[in-house]
Design a protein around this motif. Structure first.
Motif, PDB file in Angstrom:
ATOM      1  N   ASN A   1       2.615   3.893  -6.314  1.00 48.14           N
ATOM      2  CA  ASN A   1       1.424   3.946  -5.317  1.00 48.14           C
ATOM      3  C   ASN A   1       1.011   2.818  -5.123  1.00 48.14           C
ATOM      4  O   ASN A   1       0.978   1.561  -6.322  1.00 48.14           O
ATOM      5  CB  ASN A   1       0.334   4.882  -5.452  1.00 48.14           C
ATOM      6  N   SER A   2       0.250   2.696  -3.918  1.00 53.33           N
ATOM      7  CA  SER A   2      -0.354   1.161  -3.892  1.00 53.33           C
ATOM      8  C   SER A   2       0.153   0.316  -4.411  1.00 53.33           C
ATOM      9  O   SER A   2      -0.511  -0.957  -4.711  1.00 53.33           O
ATOM     10  CB  SER A   2      -1.489   1.265  -4.820  1.00 53.33           C
TER      11      SER A   2
ATOM     12  N   GLY B   1       1.224  -0.851  -0.065  1.00 50.04           N
ATOM     13  CA  GLY B   1       0.448   0.117   0.003  1.00 50.04           C
ATOM     14  C   GLY B   1       0.825   1.239  -0.045  1.00 50.04           C
ATOM     15  O   GLY B   1       0.207   2.523  -0.728  1.00 50.04           O
TER      16      GLY B   1
ATOM     17  N   ARG C   1      -1.571   3.032 -10.770  1.00 49.46           N
ATOM     18  CA  ARG C   1      -0.581   2.577  -9.716  1.00 49.46           C
ATOM     19  C   ARG C   1       0.436   3.451 -10.355  1.00 49.46           C
ATOM     20  O   ARG C   1       1.041   4.446  -9.107  1.00 49.46           O
ATOM     21  CB  ARG C   1      -0.649   1.275  -9.333  1.00 49.46           C
TER      22      ARG C   1
ATOM     23  N   LYS D   1       1.893  -3.587  -4.574  1.00 49.59           N
ATOM     24  CA  LYS D   1       1.802  -4.904  -3.724  1.00 49.59           C
ATOM     25  C   LYS D   1       3.378  -6.021  -3.503  1.00 49.59           C
ATOM     26  O   LYS D   1       4.335  -5.554  -4.124  1.00 49.59           O
ATOM     27  CB  LYS D   1       1.002  -5.705  -4.211  1.00 49.59           C
TER      28      LYS D   1
END
Length: 114
Positions: A82-83, A14, A65, A85
């Motif tokens: 971003n975000s 995240g 993302r 995983k």
């Protein structure tokens, strides 16, 4: 031609990181620059491309993302991630083609883990 990648590190799922690819030795503003990544035990894959026009392409799994951008004055291409995983964990390399040769930066490790 030299490409120097930086900005990798350890981040929690995240989270965000911004990678930089600083270039020298060629007419940067007219060149397409790519970000690739290679995870352990997997094939290298093309993550994002930015052309001299500013147009971009992305790997499907990072669309929405990741954002690739360039600063022609600083001769640098950025990859805002971003975000993040766990499956984004990999060594990220930038590359470009110049006079019929392909040049790679040294890679920067991104680890996404809690």
């Amino acid at each position: 031609v030299q490409l120097q990648a930086s900005g990798g590190g350890l981040v929690q799922p995240g989270g965000s990181l911004r990678l930089s690819c600083k270039a020298s030795g060629f007419n940067f503003s007219t060149n397409t620059v790519n970000w690739y990544r290679q995870a352990p035990g997997k094939q290298r894959e093309l993550v994002a491309t930015i052309r001299s026009s500013g147009s971009t392409d992305y790997l499907d799994s990072v669309k929405g993302r990741f954002t690739i951008s360039r600063d022609n004055v600083r001769r640098t291409v950025y990859l805002q991630m971003n975000s993040l995983k766990p499956e984004d964990t990999a060594v990220y390399h930038c590359n470009t083609d110049f006079r019929a040769r392909t040049y790679w930066g040294q890679g920067t490790l991104v680890t996404v883990s809690s």
